[in-house]
Design a protein around this motif. Structure first.
Motif, short mmCIF file in Angstrom:
data_model
loop_
_atom_site.label_atom_id
_atom_site.label_comp_id
_atom_site.label_asym_id
_atom_site.label_seq_id
_atom_site.Cartn_x
_atom_site.Cartn_y
_atom_site.Cartn_z
N PRO A 136 38.13 41.72 24.65
CA PRO A 136 38.09 40.39 24.00
C PRO A 136 39.03 39.39 24.68
CG PRO A 136 38.21 42.12 22.35
CD PRO A 136 38.42 42.78 23.70
N LEU A 137 38.51 38.19 24.90
CA LEU A 137 39.26 37.11 25.53
C LEU A 137 39.18 35.89 24.62
CD1 LEU A 137 40.71 35.90 28.04
CD2 LEU A 137 38.43 35.37 28.94
N GLN A 138 40.32 35.46 24.15
CA GLN A 138 40.36 34.32 23.23
C GLN A 138 40.06 33.02 23.96
OE1 GLN A 138 40.69 34.59 20.00
NE2 GLN A 138 41.20 36.74 19.99
N THR A 139 39.49 32.05 23.27
CA THR A 139 39.27 30.73 23.84
C THR A 139 40.59 29.98 23.91
OG1 THR A 139 38.79 29.79 21.67
CG2 THR A 139 36.91 30.58 22.94
N GLY A 140 40.66 29.03 24.83
CA GLY A 140 41.84 28.19 24.93
C GLY A 140 43.08 28.89 25.41
N THR A 141 42.94 29.97 26.15
CA THR A 141 44.11 30.70 26.61
C THR A 141 44.73 30.00 27.81
OG1 THR A 141 42.71 32.12 27.94
CG2 THR A 141 43.31 32.94 25.78
N SER A 142 46.03 30.11 27.94
CA SER A 142 46.76 29.51 29.05
C SER A 142 46.58 30.32 30.32
CB SER A 142 48.25 29.44 28.71
OG SER A 142 48.78 30.76 28.66
N ALA A 143 47.01 29.76 31.44
CA ALA A 143 46.92 30.48 32.71
C ALA A 143 47.70 31.79 32.66
CB ALA A 143 47.44 29.59 33.85
N GLN A 144 48.85 31.78 31.98
CA GLN A 144 49.65 33.00 31.87
C GLN A 144 48.93 34.05 31.04
OE1 GLN A 144 50.84 29.91 31.17
NE2 GLN A 144 52.22 29.57 32.89
N CYS A 145 48.25 33.61 29.98
CA CYS A 145 47.50 34.56 29.14
C CYS A 145 46.31 35.13 29.89
CB CYS A 145 47.03 33.88 27.86
SG CYS A 145 48.37 33.50 26.72
N VAL A 146 45.63 34.30 30.68
CA VAL A 146 44.51 34.79 31.48
C VAL A 146 45.01 35.80 32.51
CG1 VAL A 146 42.77 34.14 33.22
CG2 VAL A 146 43.01 32.79 31.13
N SER A 147 46.13 35.50 33.15
CA SER A 147 46.70 36.42 34.12
C SER A 147 47.07 37.76 33.48
CB SER A 147 47.94 35.79 34.77
OG SER A 147 48.48 36.64 35.72
N ALA A 148 47.69 37.72 32.31
CA ALA A 148 48.06 38.95 31.60
C ALA A 148 46.80 39.70 31.16
CB ALA A 148 48.93 38.62 30.40
N TYR A 149 45.78 38.97 30.69
CA TYR A 149 44.52 39.59 30.30
C TYR A 149 43.92 40.35 31.48
CZ TYR A 149 39.54 39.99 29.37
OH TYR A 149 38.26 40.48 29.23
N LEU A 150 43.85 39.68 32.65
CA LEU A 150 43.26 40.31 33.82
C LEU A 150 44.04 41.54 34.27
CD1 LEU A 150 42.09 37.21 35.87
CD2 LEU A 150 40.65 38.99 34.84
N GLU A 151 45.35 41.45 34.22
CA GLU A 151 46.16 42.61 34.60
C GLU A 151 45.87 43.81 33.71
OE1 GLU A 151 50.86 43.68 34.97
OE2 GLU A 151 50.23 41.68 35.58
N ARG A 152 45.82 43.56 32.39
CA ARG A 152 45.53 44.66 31.44
C ARG A 152 44.11 45.20 31.62
NH1 ARG A 152 47.67 41.06 27.90
NH2 ARG A 152 45.63 40.62 27.03
N ALA A 153 43.13 44.27 31.63
CA ALA A 153 41.73 44.69 31.68
C ALA A 153 41.39 45.36 33.02
CB ALA A 153 40.82 43.49 31.43
N CYS A 154 41.93 44.85 34.12
CA CYS A 154 41.69 45.47 35.42
C CYS A 154 42.28 46.87 35.49
CB CYS A 154 42.25 44.60 36.55
SG CYS A 154 41.31 43.10 36.86
N SER A 155 43.46 47.05 34.92
CA SER A 155 44.09 48.37 34.97
C SER A 155 43.30 49.41 34.18
CB SER A 155 45.54 48.30 34.45
OG SER A 155 45.56 48.09 33.06
N LYS A 156 42.49 48.95 33.22
CA LYS A 156 41.66 49.86 32.43
C LYS A 156 40.23 49.95 32.95
CE LYS A 156 42.34 47.78 28.50
NZ LYS A 156 42.33 47.43 27.07
N GLY A 157 39.92 49.27 34.07
CA GLY A 157 38.56 49.29 34.62
C GLY A 157 37.58 48.49 33.79
N ARG A 158 38.06 47.44 33.12
CA ARG A 158 37.22 46.67 32.21
C ARG A 158 36.85 45.28 32.75
NH1 ARG A 158 34.93 48.64 28.03
NH2 ARG A 158 35.55 46.98 26.62
#
Length: 158
Positions: free
Chosen positions: A125-147
């Motif tokens: 899940p990716l929330q709307t209106g997220t900041s660049a830092q939140c997108v970066s953190a999201y990608l780091e987490r999701a990529c590490s899980k193969g998602r």
């Protein structure tokens, strides 16, 4: 193992997509690169579930021939469409495209010049209106899980 066949979702599904575009000018690349991230928030509608959302996103992944982020990024072809101020993305549906909200002048100039955009679809899940830092953190987490799935797209010229 049999790979399930997933339908490419229509506009009711894509209306709930979260979209983020940005440019990366990192020195490692030697040139700027545009990015497009497509995700989906947590289930909100009565007919939505985490599984139904993932099926919709995976239908898009399959239609474009995307690969997991840890693999080599495949070419997905000319899928970016610019018509005046409107930018949209052909995500594989035979009738519909996904409109990109305000990708920005620098991003659009990058695409207009024929340069590729790295398209990513995130399954978490990716929330709307997220900041660049939140997108970066999201990608780091999701990529590490193969998602996260990836592909490279370019401008469709008519």
């Amino acid at each position: 193992m049999i790979t399930p066949i997933r339908a490419v979702p229509g506009p009711r599904f894509t209306a709930g997509c979260t979209i983020s575009t940005w440019m990366h000018t990192g020195e490692r690349l030697g040139m700027p690169l545009g990015y497009l991230l497509i995700g989906y928030g947590p289930p909100e509608l009565p007919n939505e579930s985490p599984d139904s959302i993932e099926d919709g996103l995976m239908g898009m992944v399959a239609a474009m021939g995307m690969r997991p982020v840890v693999e080599q990024v495949p070419e997905c072809g000319p899928r970016l469409i610019m018509n005046g101020p409107i930018t949209s993305f052909d995500y594989g549906h035979p009738e519909w495209t996904l409109r990109l909200p305000h990708p920005g002048a620098i991003w659009r100039a990058h695409v207009s010049a024929g340069r590729p955009v790295c398209v990513m679809i995130g399954l978490d899940p990716l929330q709307t209106g997220t900041s660049a830092q939140c997108v970066s953190a999201y990608l780091e987490r999701a990529c590490s899980k193969g998602r996260v799935y990836m592909g490279a797209a370019t401008l469709r010229r008519f």
